[in-house]
Write a protein that holds these residues in place. Structure first.
Motif, mmCIF file in Angstrom:
data_model
loop_
_atom_site.group_PDB
_atom_site.id
_atom_site.type_symbol
_atom_site.label_atom_id
_atom_site.label_comp_id
_atom_site.label_asym_id
_atom_site.label_seq_id
_atom_site.Cartn_x
_atom_site.Cartn_y
_atom_site.Cartn_z
ATOM 1 N N PRO A 1 0.776 -1.221 -0.030
ATOM 2 C CA PRO A 1 0.033 -0.065 0.155
ATOM 3 C C PRO A 1 0.876 1.171 -0.098
ATOM 4 C CG PRO A 1 -0.083 -1.157 2.313
ATOM 5 C CD PRO A 1 0.496 -1.988 1.105
ATOM 6 N N HIS A 2 1.983 1.147 0.651
ATOM 7 C CA HIS A 2 2.751 2.447 0.885
ATOM 8 C C HIS A 2 3.343 2.896 -0.660
ATOM 9 C CE1 HIS A 2 5.668 -0.711 1.550
ATOM 10 N NE2 HIS A 2 6.606 0.166 1.148
ATOM 11 N N HIS A 3 3.350 2.053 -1.609
ATOM 12 C CA HIS A 3 3.760 2.471 -2.910
ATOM 13 C C HIS A 3 2.924 3.329 -3.613
ATOM 14 C CE1 HIS A 3 6.859 -1.030 -3.407
ATOM 15 N NE2 HIS A 3 7.449 -0.166 -2.463
ATOM 16 N N ALA A 4 1.458 3.149 -3.352
ATOM 17 C CA ALA A 4 0.361 3.937 -4.049
ATOM 18 C C ALA A 4 0.375 5.438 -3.922
ATOM 19 C CB ALA A 4 -0.991 3.364 -3.740
ATOM 20 N N ALA A 5 0.582 6.037 -2.754
ATOM 21 C CA ALA A 5 0.093 7.342 -2.589
ATOM 22 C C ALA A 5 0.750 7.963 -1.286
ATOM 23 C CB ALA A 5 -1.358 7.477 -2.456
ATOM 24 N N ALA A 6 0.986 8.998 -1.399
ATOM 25 C CA ALA A 6 1.631 9.720 -0.056
ATOM 26 C C ALA A 6 0.476 10.665 0.672
ATOM 27 C CB ALA A 6 2.600 10.853 -0.506
ATOM 28 N N ARG A 7 -0.802 10.813 -0.136
ATOM 29 C CA ARG A 7 -1.890 11.505 0.429
ATOM 30 C C ARG A 7 -3.252 11.061 -0.102
ATOM 31 N NH1 ARG A 7 0.015 17.912 2.176
ATOM 32 N NH2 ARG A 7 2.024 16.893 2.940
ATOM 33 N N GLU B 1 -9.545 10.974 -4.040
ATOM 34 C CA GLU B 1 -8.150 11.547 -4.705
ATOM 35 C C GLU B 1 -6.982 11.203 -3.979
ATOM 36 O OE1 GLU B 1 -8.165 16.026 -5.922
ATOM 37 O OE2 GLU B 1 -6.847 15.929 -4.073
ATOM 38 N N PHE B 2 -6.164 11.049 -4.600
ATOM 39 C CA PHE B 2 -4.645 10.581 -4.094
ATOM 40 C C PHE B 2 -3.447 11.156 -4.654
ATOM 41 C CE2 PHE B 2 -4.549 7.342 -7.258
ATOM 42 C CZ PHE B 2 -3.155 7.183 -7.762
ATOM 43 N N THR B 3 -2.439 11.595 -3.985
ATOM 44 C CA THR B 3 -1.325 12.197 -4.592
ATOM 45 C C THR B 3 -0.451 11.116 -4.407
ATOM 46 O OG1 THR B 3 -1.924 14.668 -3.980
ATOM 47 C CG2 THR B 3 0.363 14.129 -4.356
ATOM 48 N N THR B 4 0.455 10.902 -5.572
ATOM 49 C CA THR B 4 1.492 9.755 -5.422
ATOM 50 C C THR B 4 2.773 10.538 -4.705
ATOM 51 O OG1 THR B 4 2.795 10.519 -7.497
ATOM 52 C CG2 THR B 4 0.937 9.100 -7.698
ATOM 53 N N PRO B 5 3.762 9.688 -4.302
ATOM 54 C CA PRO B 5 4.962 10.057 -3.519
ATOM 55 C C PRO B 5 5.763 10.589 -4.397
ATOM 56 C CG PRO B 5 4.448 7.532 -3.095
ATOM 57 C CD PRO B 5 3.534 7.892 -4.267
ATOM 58 N N PRO B 6 6.668 11.653 -4.151
ATOM 59 C CA PRO B 6 7.659 12.177 -4.852
ATOM 60 C C PRO B 6 8.506 11.403 -5.827
ATOM 61 C CG PRO B 6 7.887 13.195 -2.855
ATOM 62 C CD PRO B 6 7.093 11.807 -2.538
ATOM 63 N N SER B 7 8.735 10.383 -5.554
ATOM 64 C CA SER B 7 9.319 9.310 -6.794
ATOM 65 C C SER B 7 8.553 8.978 -7.615
ATOM 66 C CB SER B 7 9.903 8.072 -5.927
ATOM 67 O OG SER B 7 8.707 7.420 -5.090
ATOM 68 N N TYR B 8 7.240 9.379 -7.746
ATOM 69 C CA TYR B 8 6.204 9.121 -8.756
ATOM 70 C C TYR B 8 5.869 10.517 -9.460
ATOM 71 C CZ TYR B 8 5.809 3.919 -7.580
ATOM 72 O OH TYR B 8 5.900 2.829 -7.016
ATOM 73 N N GLY B 9 6.370 11.501 -8.922
ATOM 74 C CA GLY B 9 6.166 12.674 -9.456
ATOM 75 C C GLY B 9 5.168 13.540 -8.843
ATOM 76 N N THR C 1 2.045 13.252 -8.462
ATOM 77 C CA THR C 1 0.757 13.389 -9.450
ATOM 78 C C THR C 1 -0.352 13.358 -8.426
ATOM 79 O OG1 THR C 1 2.301 12.706 -11.333
ATOM 80 C CG2 THR C 1 -0.210 12.493 -11.367
ATOM 81 N N VAL C 2 -1.352 14.095 -8.990
ATOM 82 C CA VAL C 2 -2.849 13.933 -8.118
ATOM 83 C C VAL C 2 -3.618 13.237 -9.158
ATOM 84 C CG1 VAL C 2 -4.673 15.364 -7.605
ATOM 85 C CG2 VAL C 2 -2.296 16.097 -6.964
ATOM 86 N N VAL C 3 -4.473 12.256 -8.846
ATOM 87 C CA VAL C 3 -5.240 11.451 -9.679
ATOM 88 C C VAL C 3 -6.757 11.693 -8.687
ATOM 89 C CG1 VAL C 3 -6.048 9.311 -10.518
ATOM 90 C CG2 VAL C 3 -3.411 9.846 -10.474
ATOM 91 N N ASN C 4 -7.455 11.582 -9.443
ATOM 92 C CA ASN C 4 -8.980 11.853 -8.866
ATOM 93 C C ASN C 4 -10.045 10.821 -9.518
ATOM 94 O OD1 ASN C 4 -11.749 13.054 -8.151
ATOM 95 N ND2 ASN C 4 -10.410 14.474 -6.869
ATOM 96 N N VAL C 5 -11.137 10.228 -8.648
ATOM 97 C CA VAL C 5 -11.955 9.582 -9.362
ATOM 98 C C VAL C 5 -13.383 9.907 -8.378
ATOM 99 C CG1 VAL C 5 -13.043 7.340 -9.628
ATOM 100 C CG2 VAL C 5 -10.494 7.669 -10.213
ATOM 101 N N GLY C 6 -14.464 10.389 -9.081
ATOM 102 C CA GLY C 6 -15.601 10.651 -8.553
ATOM 103 C C GLY C 6 -16.988 10.250 -9.379
#
Length: 398
Positions: A237-243, A260-268, A270-275
């Protein structure tokens, strides 16, 4: 005494739907920035470090979207008791097999005390002799069953796993369910045909709920609206998101859901949102062009994270008949329900996984504002405003 019944599980129970995450690796195989690719039926390639804003194909939820086929199986329920304002949520999780650890299953339930004059009630019990039926749509264990009816539109959960928390409750779908993309699955890895990790989610955003929960103190007679989310997690799970940000907003006519989740810095980062937004019998809108903004924060001294005090949730997209859809929920969160130090609660083997990552400090902030907020919805030229009941979570990990 007013109570809010909800759930707690490891924070990464909610994940995006239907994307391929292409990970670039250095010679040392360290994770680097990724490109976000949508499936080829609606392919749009975005530059790195940007948020995905494309319209993805939306599909109504089918039985096969509820199948168990991954390392982690998660079911969660959230209902609004209309008379006593008692939302509650359950989760049923199987952490799966990480590094040779055998598959396990756990049933979790949490009851929040809204008045603050007593501690919250938290129940977390391991399950034994668990199995799925031949269809892989229903689940059973010693003193627990979760069964999908023949029509495929209702789940009934019965649990006597813990004598202090006896559950008998049914969620019947009143609006179509949905997944984003073909089947709501996200794949992680360098090769889309051979991913090293995957997650999928299917939503029943609006359900009719009936049943009871019996504790030592009382029996809660529950009747109202609810939400069912089925999630599969096949990766650490900790690979998926920072927030993470999540909201379930129920009004008399509409349901609005967003994660909505924000990936860790190592993944850029990036903010991804589903709703999506639904009402009885109809999907008004579902997609990825949404946002969750913390409009006011205050530094929490114990966790050292910026606890949100106000959040603005925005849904933007098109209806099925191609009308413009815009919706907002904006306002103060009020006194938080709970702040969860995840590392103090999770099983030891998850601590070993997450604790090995430098800078990992997972905390979950949970909210259900007692001052009702309003969903402002515009569909084409029609504008509607309705007050509703909200449950939301903001999670900080690294």
């Amino acid at each position: 005494m007013n109570w809010l019944k909800s759930t707690y599980a490891f924070p990464l129970i909610f994940h995006p739907a239907s994307r391929v995450l292409r990970v670039r690796r250095s010679r040392s195989m360290a994770l680097r920035r990724f490109d976000l690719l949508l499936n080829k039926k609606s392919l749009t390639l975005y530059s790195r470090r940007r948020t995905c804003v494309a319209r993805l194909p939306i599909h109504q939820c089918r039985d096969q979207d509820l199948l168990y086929h991954g390392r982690q199986w998660h079911l969660s329920f959230c209902a609004d008791h209309l008379q006593q304002h008692c939302p509650f949520l359950f989760s049923l999780t199987s952490p799966g097999c990480y590094s040779g650890i055998h598959t396990t299953a756990q049933f979790n339930a949490k009851i929040f005390n809204l008045t603050g004059d007593a501690a919250h009630k938290w129940y977390s019990d391991p399950l034994y002799n668990f199995m799925f039926d031949e269809s892989m749509l229903s689940f059973g264990a010693d003193n627990l069953s979760l069964a999908l009816n023949e029509e495929g539109d209702a789940y009934t959960l019965k649990s006597a796993v813990n004598e202090d928390c006896l559950v008998n409750i049914t969620f019947k779908r009143s609006s179509p369910g949905f997944v984003i993309g073909k089947d709501g699955t996200s794949y992680f890895g360098t090769d889309a045909q051979n991913p090293w990790g995957s997650m999928s989610h299917a939503f029943w955003p609006r359900c009719g709920v009936e049943g009871t929960i019996t504790t030592k103190e009382q029996t809660y007679d529950l009747k109202g609206r609810g939400m069912f989310i089925h999630g599969l997690q096949g990766m650490k799970p900790h690979h998926a998101a920072a927030r993470w940000n999540f909201v379930n907003f129920q009004t008399p006519t509409y349901t609005a859901v967003m994660m909505e989740f924000t990936t860790p810095p190592s993944y850029g980062s990036t903010v991804v949102n589903v709703g999506g937004i639904v009402k009885d019998g109809e999907i008004v809108y579902a997609g990825v062009t949404n946002s969750a903004t913390h409009t006011e924060t205050a530094q929490d001294q114990d966790s050292d994270w910026p606890e949100p005090k106000s959040i603005k949730w925005v849904w933007d997209g098109k209806s099925q008949d191609d009308k413009a859809v815009h919706a907002e929920v904006d306002g103060a969160l009020g006194r938080r329900l709970d702040r969860i130090d995840v590392m103090a609660e999770v099983p030891g083997f998850i601590k070993t996984i997450a604790g090995s990552v430098a800078g990992t400090r997972p905390y979950i902030f949970q909210f259900a504002p007692q001052e009702k907020l309003t969903l402002k919805l515009k569909i084409g030229d029609e504008e509607v405003s309705e007050e509703g009941v909200m449950f939301s979570e903001s999670t900080f990990i690294s």
